[in-house]
Design a protein around this motif. Structure first.
Motif, mmCIF file in Angstrom:
data_model
loop_
_atom_site.group_PDB
_atom_site.id
_atom_site.type_symbol
_atom_site.label_atom_id
_atom_site.label_comp_id
_atom_site.label_asym_id
_atom_site.label_seq_id
_atom_site.Cartn_x
_atom_site.Cartn_y
_atom_site.Cartn_z
ATOM 1 N N LEU A 1 1.311 -0.624 0.142
ATOM 2 C CA LEU A 1 0.224 -0.319 -0.402
ATOM 3 C C LEU A 1 0.849 1.430 0.114
ATOM 4 N N THR A 2 1.323 2.068 -1.181
ATOM 5 C CA THR A 2 1.715 3.081 -1.018
ATOM 6 C C THR A 2 1.256 3.922 -1.050
ATOM 7 N N LEU A 3 1.641 5.098 -0.097
ATOM 8 C CA LEU A 3 1.157 6.791 -0.508
ATOM 9 C C LEU A 3 0.760 7.313 -1.305
ATOM 10 N N SER A 4 0.137 7.899 -1.004
ATOM 11 C CA SER A 4 0.254 9.080 -2.769
ATOM 12 C C SER A 4 0.586 10.599 -1.818
ATOM 13 N N ALA A 5 0.710 11.279 -3.450
ATOM 14 C CA ALA A 5 1.980 12.624 -2.626
ATOM 15 C C ALA A 5 0.685 13.018 -1.864
ATOM 16 N N GLN A 6 0.151 13.016 -2.130
ATOM 17 C CA GLN A 6 -0.795 14.471 -0.849
ATOM 18 C C GLN A 6 -1.282 13.514 0.700
ATOM 19 N N ALA A 7 -0.687 12.487 1.153
ATOM 20 C CA ALA A 7 -0.594 12.192 2.052
ATOM 21 C C ALA A 7 0.640 12.498 2.596
ATOM 22 N N TYR A 8 1.973 12.717 1.796
ATOM 23 C CA TYR A 8 2.563 12.777 3.329
ATOM 24 C C TYR A 8 3.978 14.369 2.747
ATOM 25 N N HIS A 9 5.074 14.663 3.089
ATOM 26 C CA HIS A 9 5.594 15.851 3.068
ATOM 27 C C HIS A 9 6.446 14.949 2.994
ATOM 28 N N GLN A 10 7.880 15.715 2.459
ATOM 29 C CA GLN A 10 9.255 15.226 2.207
ATOM 30 C C GLN A 10 9.821 14.928 3.755
ATOM 31 N N ASP A 11 9.258 15.022 4.442
ATOM 32 C CA ASP A 11 9.992 15.366 6.002
ATOM 33 C C ASP A 11 9.196 14.844 6.563
ATOM 34 N N SER A 12 8.307 13.912 6.263
ATOM 35 C CA SER A 12 7.156 13.094 7.112
ATOM 36 C C SER A 12 8.071 11.874 7.597
ATOM 37 N N TYR A 13 8.006 11.496 8.973
ATOM 38 C CA TYR A 13 8.241 10.127 9.646
ATOM 39 C C TYR A 13 7.043 9.435 10.080
ATOM 40 N N ILE A 14 6.561 8.583 9.219
ATOM 41 C CA ILE A 14 4.919 8.117 9.038
ATOM 42 C C ILE A 14 5.315 7.078 10.311
ATOM 43 N N ASN A 15 4.389 7.139 11.196
ATOM 44 C CA ASN A 15 5.034 6.637 12.619
ATOM 45 C C ASN A 15 4.589 4.874 12.683
ATOM 46 N N ASP A 16 3.275 5.623 13.418
ATOM 47 C CA ASP A 16 2.280 3.999 13.589
ATOM 48 C C ASP A 16 0.913 4.407 13.139
ATOM 49 N N LEU A 17 0.615 3.268 13.120
ATOM 50 C CA LEU A 17 -0.810 2.326 12.777
ATOM 51 C C LEU A 17 -1.829 1.926 12.983
ATOM 52 N N ARG A 18 -3.585 1.594 12.549
ATOM 53 C CA ARG A 18 -4.310 1.457 13.527
ATOM 54 C C ARG A 18 -4.999 0.838 12.114
ATOM 55 N N ILE A 19 -5.953 -1.024 12.133
ATOM 56 C CA ILE A 19 -6.941 -1.161 11.028
ATOM 57 C C ILE A 19 -7.550 -1.212 10.923
ATOM 58 N N ASP A 20 -8.824 -0.277 11.191
ATOM 59 C CA ASP A 20 -10.458 -0.409 10.975
ATOM 60 C C ASP A 20 -10.947 -1.152 10.711
ATOM 61 N N HIS A 21 -11.310 -2.238 10.730
ATOM 62 C CA HIS A 21 -11.439 -3.078 9.787
ATOM 63 C C HIS A 21 -13.406 -2.867 8.891
ATOM 64 N N LYS A 22 -13.974 -1.587 10.041
ATOM 65 C CA LYS A 22 -15.382 -1.772 9.662
ATOM 66 C C LYS A 22 -15.673 -0.736 8.899
ATOM 67 N N THR A 23 -14.422 0.811 8.706
ATOM 68 C CA THR A 23 -14.420 1.500 7.893
ATOM 69 C C THR A 23 -13.696 0.846 6.567
ATOM 70 N N ASN A 24 -12.872 0.265 6.531
ATOM 71 C CA ASN A 24 -11.347 -0.955 5.221
ATOM 72 C C ASN A 24 -10.727 0.435 5.518
ATOM 73 N N ARG A 25 -10.552 0.847 6.266
ATOM 74 C CA ARG A 25 -9.070 1.909 6.025
ATOM 75 C C ARG A 25 -8.124 2.016 7.097
ATOM 76 N N VAL A 26 -6.922 2.635 6.685
ATOM 77 C CA VAL A 26 -5.673 2.601 7.619
ATOM 78 C C VAL A 26 -5.272 3.834 8.444
ATOM 79 N N TYR A 27 -5.147 3.961 9.759
ATOM 80 C CA TYR A 27 -4.564 5.245 10.716
ATOM 81 C C TYR A 27 -3.604 5.717 10.630
ATOM 82 N N MET A 28 -3.005 6.432 10.413
ATOM 83 C CA MET A 28 -1.820 5.935 11.224
ATOM 84 C C MET A 28 -0.985 7.993 11.483
ATOM 85 N N THR A 29 -0.327 7.486 12.233
ATOM 86 C CA THR A 29 0.400 8.874 12.033
ATOM 87 C C THR A 29 1.621 9.376 11.902
ATOM 88 N N ASP A 30 1.518 10.608 12.048
ATOM 89 C CA ASP A 30 3.393 11.361 11.228
ATOM 90 C C ASP A 30 4.087 11.995 12.404
#
Length: 345
Positions: free
Chosen positions: A140-169
């Motif tokens: 699963l590759t993040l789009s250019a709209q989802a991160y900045h060049q200095d981003s450090y995407i840190n942790d994630l949780r999977i939401d099986h109800k909404t079928n989404r992944v949530y992450m912190t930067d």
């Protein structure tokens, strides 16, 4: 599982009833010379850890702990772990992994693609591994709209109800959402006050930690459809209903609420009873916030040394000690542990 040692811990609570909960922290495994941050336990009881790319010569990015020997074996194989030591930027192996999460017989490996905090080399991504076959089934590759060049995407949780992944930067304050239905990804609360660090310096065991870390810990309440998040350099826990997380447009401030004041934590996780576990890095404690918003201490002392990431399995809380305040350029003589502690009744 072989338990190497048991360390008794003196604990107390911050509840109005002054109830004391005592627990022992049991050392599950230890690795020398490789700093581990993330830990997760699968439905089958397999333990996985990750080592971030913070220095040259990292021996693995992701490893599974052998239950009988306590050895750390690169996972899913050596090939996927061969890029981390020299920061080789390739699509077919891990570059800079910060988190691993097992969910529904899959292992989600979050690769920041930002080795040594030297900017994102290519798009951050999540390698999804089938735990039944030990094969990478998709990326699963993040789009250019989802991160900045200095981003450090840190942790994630999977939401099986909404079928989404949530992450912190944790470098460029904000949250990231990946929609598994259409493979789109986007940011929310970008540079919002709730995702920004609140303080410049933390005092970790008498040592000043001056690296300001933004949104870091994240936890998902699947019963109440609530996403919790917390800056590492800060003392405020925030939350938002998952129904209010939408692509496009600003999220109204009224959709975000302040849950509680806590210690400065790293990772977070919820148990089935609604207790939210998080560390107080400055006090060498693992705490938990009850549904009644009592902040209690589960374990503290020598067994807690920058409790980094949590996982829950079979009524135990597992956590890593990443010892970030002590780890410099050379960690070859340091030991990094995985502990577990029984959950409160």
């Amino acid at each position: 599982m072989k338990l190497l040692s048991a360390i008794a811990a003196t604990v107390f609570t911050f509840s109005s009833t002054n109830v004391t909960y005592a627990a022992d922290a049991e050392q599950v495994a230890v690795v020398k010379g490789t700093q581990i941050t993330g830990v997760t336990v699968s439905n089958q009881g397999d333990i996985f850890v990750n080592a971030p790319n913070w220095r040259d010569g990292v021996s693995f990015a992701v490893a599974r702990i052998n239950k009988s020997t306590d050895k750390f074996t690169p996972y899913p194989d050596n090939a996927y772990n061969q890029c981390v030591a020299n920061s080789d930027v390739r699509d077919d192996c891990f570059l800079a992994v910060q988190s691993v999460v097992a969910s529904n017989d899959k292992l989600y490996v979050l690769d920041t693609r930002n080795p040594k905090f030297q900017q994102v080399k290519d798009a951050p991504r999540i390698f999804v591994i089938d735990l039944n076959t030990d094969k990478v089934e998709k990326v699963l590759t993040l789009s250019a709209q989802a991160y900045h060049q200095d981003s450090y995407i840190n942790d994630l949780r999977i939401d099986h109800k909404t079928n989404r992944v949530y992450m912190t930067d944790s470098a460029h304050a904000g949250l990231v959402v990946y929609n598994l239905n259409d493979d789109s990804s986007y940011r929310i609360l970008d540079n919002h006050h709730s995702t920004r660090a609140q303080v410049q310096t933390l005092n970790i065991q008498g040592k000043a930690f001056t690296m300001q870390v933004q949104s870091d810990g994240i936890a998902l309440d699947t019963y109440n459809d609530t996403l919790y998040y917390h800056a590492l350099s800060g003392y405020t826990l925030y939350a938002i209903n998952t129904a209010d997380i939408k692509q496009g447009g600003d999220i109204a401030n009224k959709a975000i609420w302040e849950v509680a004041k806590t210690g400065a934590p790293d990772g977070m996780i919820l148990d089935k009873r609604g207790n939210l576990y998080l560390a107080d890095l400055e006090k060498q404690q693992v705490q938990y916030l009850t549904p009644a918003h009592d902040l209690r201490t589960l374990v503290e002392g020598e067994a807690v040394n920058w409790a980094d990431t949590f996982s829950i399995y079979n009524n135990y809380l597992y956590y890593t000690n990443s010892k970030i305040q002590d780890a410099g350029k050379d960690v070859s003589n340091m030991h990094f542990e995985v502990y577990r502690v029984k959950l409160p009744d």
